[in-house]
Design an enzyme around this catalytic site. Structure first.
Site, PDB file in Angstrom:
ATOM      1  N   CYS A  55       0.817  -1.209   0.000  1.00 15.57           N
ATOM      2  CA  CYS A  55       0.000   0.000   0.000  1.00 15.57           C
ATOM      3  C   CYS A  55       0.850   1.258   0.000  1.00 15.57           C
ATOM      4  CB  CYS A  55      -0.934   0.013   1.207  1.00 15.57           C
ATOM      5  SG  CYS A  55      -1.964   1.499   1.288  1.00 15.57           S
TER       6      CYS A  55
ATOM      7  N   CYS B  75      -1.457   1.744  -3.106  1.00 15.12           N
ATOM      8  CA  CYS B  75      -2.416   2.826  -2.873  1.00 15.12           C
ATOM      9  C   CYS B  75      -1.808   4.223  -2.907  1.00 15.12           C
ATOM     10  CB  CYS B  75      -3.100   2.638  -1.518  1.00 15.12           C
ATOM     11  SG  CYS B  75      -3.572   0.963  -1.111  1.00 15.12           S
TER      12      CYS B  75
ATOM     13  N   TYR C 164      -8.750  -3.458 -12.078  1.00 16.20           N
ATOM     14  CA  TYR C 164      -8.633  -2.123 -11.484  1.00 16.20           C
ATOM     15  C   TYR C 164      -7.240  -1.534 -11.659  1.00 16.20           C
ATOM     16  CZ  TYR C 164      -6.071  -3.632  -7.299  1.00 16.20           C
ATOM     17  OH  TYR C 164      -5.117  -4.112  -6.435  1.00 16.20           O
TER      18      TYR C 164
ATOM     19  N   GLU D  78      -6.574   1.973 -13.824  1.00 16.63           N
ATOM     20  CA  GLU D  78      -5.944   3.082 -13.112  1.00 16.63           C
ATOM     21  C   GLU D  78      -4.700   3.566 -13.841  1.00 16.63           C
ATOM     22  OE1 GLU D  78      -7.445   2.161  -8.534  1.00 16.63           O
ATOM     23  OE2 GLU D  78      -5.490   1.402  -9.199  1.00 16.63           O
TER      24      GLU D  78
ATOM     25  N   HIS E   1     -27.825  20.716  -2.172  1.00 20.08           N
ATOM     26  CA  HIS E   1     -27.888  21.243  -3.531  1.00 20.08           C
ATOM     27  C   HIS E   1     -27.001  22.476  -3.684  1.00 20.08           C
ATOM     28  CE1 HIS E   1     -29.684  21.827  -7.471  1.00 20.08           C
ATOM     29  NE2 HIS E   1     -29.826  23.126  -7.167  1.00 20.08           N
TER      30      HIS E   1
END
Length: 479
Positions: free
Chosen positions: A43, A48, A177, A181, A436
């Site tokens: 990671c 990551c 994935y 990426e 909103h």
């Protein structure tokens, strides 16, 4: 415990191993951890963190282009790749030092070198043996490469993160994935990207609407996605370029080829089977709900178990093990409804069941889908659409899955993951007031059901499985 050098000996100083070790150390246990490389694991060093930093860097191209629609003039932007890589390396070194300090502060002994399990209570590192009441295997996963002639010329994701210079043309093999990426990163940085995938769309294992939406958006950004394409061999030319030949005889000339064809558990050479630890057909450690292996004193957490290959899951599994064994607080990691993200461009966020999974498990479902142009692009002029989807169990109105492709999808899905964990219903979504103007409000304003999914194209197979998946497969996961 008396008679052992340590109460716990951990193999692998990645996220799961460090989380478990420092928590056990802070609880008063005598803990050691071994690592053959830098502390931090996949990671921090090869997954990551460095990937997300490159994603940020790549997306600045689109931000600068979009700025013109808002009155900004941005002249002559240019990427300095070496400067970016140096900044990334500096950040990784900072994180590695933090991990080391956390271990020291918890009283954990760091042993440098690759560990090998000798028996149920013994680990050998660099020729020296250590005994422990319990052993924790947290060695993660590694890239898997298929048997293709010339595969030695291909890059894995580990190597792609450390490229000394940007290639002009890249072939990305695999649409999982990792592939999407890196394809997004390279394309945004100005590299010509060709993606070769087995099926019709990317991200096998994800919801079909997610797959279709992301495939469309990636093509808009210039990624040449070639479905049902298989590499026969790779040749290296005298000038250093590479030539890929497909099974149908087509050739593709590139400067680099990245294989993103899945990952497998990093158990090779650890001595686990010799010590009696059962591994599955793909080499992952077989564990029970408490992360215990077939050997009572040996545990395993994270990607090495091939359950859900996500960093937060590895950390949660490690912490649950320590709470149970060292804090008299039995905890079982809940692997249901774990959210995940793909940091593609645009990103994907998802939690819960896909539409197909929901139908298979629950029968009749109601599906709500919204596709729209984000407000940001009304002035930027960019042709990018967001897709949001809610899968609901018919009758109970319990939400079974949330899925999104679009800007901020991971951030939005993280909040919805809490709601899903609490059993949110469609009625409760409808009763929630949206903020909103945001994209997130779309999740609480969708009212129209899509036609019965059994009669719609949404449940069609978007990618034919024409070859067996690789060991470990292209699992739904995010780093």
């Amino acid at each position: 415990m008396a008679g052992y050098d340590f109460d716990l000996f951990t193999l692998g100083a990645g996220s799961g191993g460090v989380a478990a070790s420092r928590r056990a150390g802070a609880s008063g246990a005598r803990v050691a951890i071994c690592e053959e490389g830098r502390v931090g694991g996949t990671c921090v060093l090869r997954g990551c963190v460095p990937k997300k930093l490159l994603v940020y860097a790549a997306h600045y191209r689109y931000d600068m282009e979009d700025a013109a629609g808002y009155g900004w003039t941005v002249s002559g932007p240019a990427l300095e790749w070496k400067r970016l890589q140096a900044a990334k390396a500096k950040e990784l070194e900072r994180l590695t030092n933090i991990y080391g300090r956390l271990l020291r502060d918890a009283g954990v002994t760091l042993v440098e070198g690759r560990g090998r399990v000798v028996d149920a209570h013994t680990v050998e590192v660099a020729g020296k043996r250590y005994t422990a009441e319990r052993i924790l295997v947290a060695t993660g996963g590694r890239p898997w490469l298929p048997e293709v002639r010339g595969i030695e010329h291909a890059l894995t994701s580990d190597q792609a993160l450390e490229l000394p210079a940007l290639p002009k043309r890249v072939a990305v093999v695999g649409g999982g994935y990792i592939g999407v990426e890196f394809a997004g990163i390279f394309a945004a940085l100005g590299v010509k990207v060709t993606m070769l995938i087995r099926g019709d769309t990317v991200l096998r294992g994800f919801d079909n609407d997610v797959r279709a939406a992301l495939t469309q958006e990636m093509r808009k950004k210039g990624v040449d996605i070639r479905p049902e394409t298989f590499v026969e061999d790779i040749e290296k030319r005298g000038d250093g370029t590479l030539s890929l030949m497909t099974r149908v005889g087509e050739t593709l000339e590139v400067d680099a080829v990245l294989y993103s064809t899945g990952r497998v558990a990093n158990t090779q050479g650890l001595g686990l089977e010799e010590a009696g630890v059962k591994l599955d057909a793909r080499g992952a450690v077989v564990v029970d709900a408490q992360s215990r292996s077939s050997v009572e004193s040996i545990y395993a957490v994270g990607d090495v178990t091939d359950r859900i290959n996500l960093t937060p899951v590895a950390i949660a599994e490690g912490r649950a093990m320590v709470e149970t064994l060292y804090r008299n607080n039995p905890v079982t990691m809940d692997h249901e409804n774990v959210p995940s993200a793909v940091f593609s461009q645009p990103p994907v966020g998802t939690v819960g069941l896909t539409e197909r999974e929901a139908i298979e498990r629950h029968g009749a479902v109601d599906v709500y889908v919204s596709s729209f142009r984000p407000m940001k692009h009304t002035l930027s002029g960019r042709d990018e659409r967001a897709m949001m989807k809610v899968v609901v169990e018919r009758g109970t109105e319990r939400v079974l899955g949330f899925h999104m492709v679009g800007a901020d999808a991971p951030e939005i899905i993280q909040g919805l993951a809490v709601a899903l964990k609490c059993g949110v219903t469609k009625k409760q979504l409808d009763a929630t007031v949206g903020i909103h103007p945001t994209a997130a409000e779309e999740f609480v304003t969708m009212r129209d059901k899509r036609p019965d999914p059994s009669e719609s194209g949404a449940v069609r197979e978007l990618g034919r499985e024409v070859v067996p998946p690789p060991p470990g497969g292209m699992r739904k996961q995010g780093t």
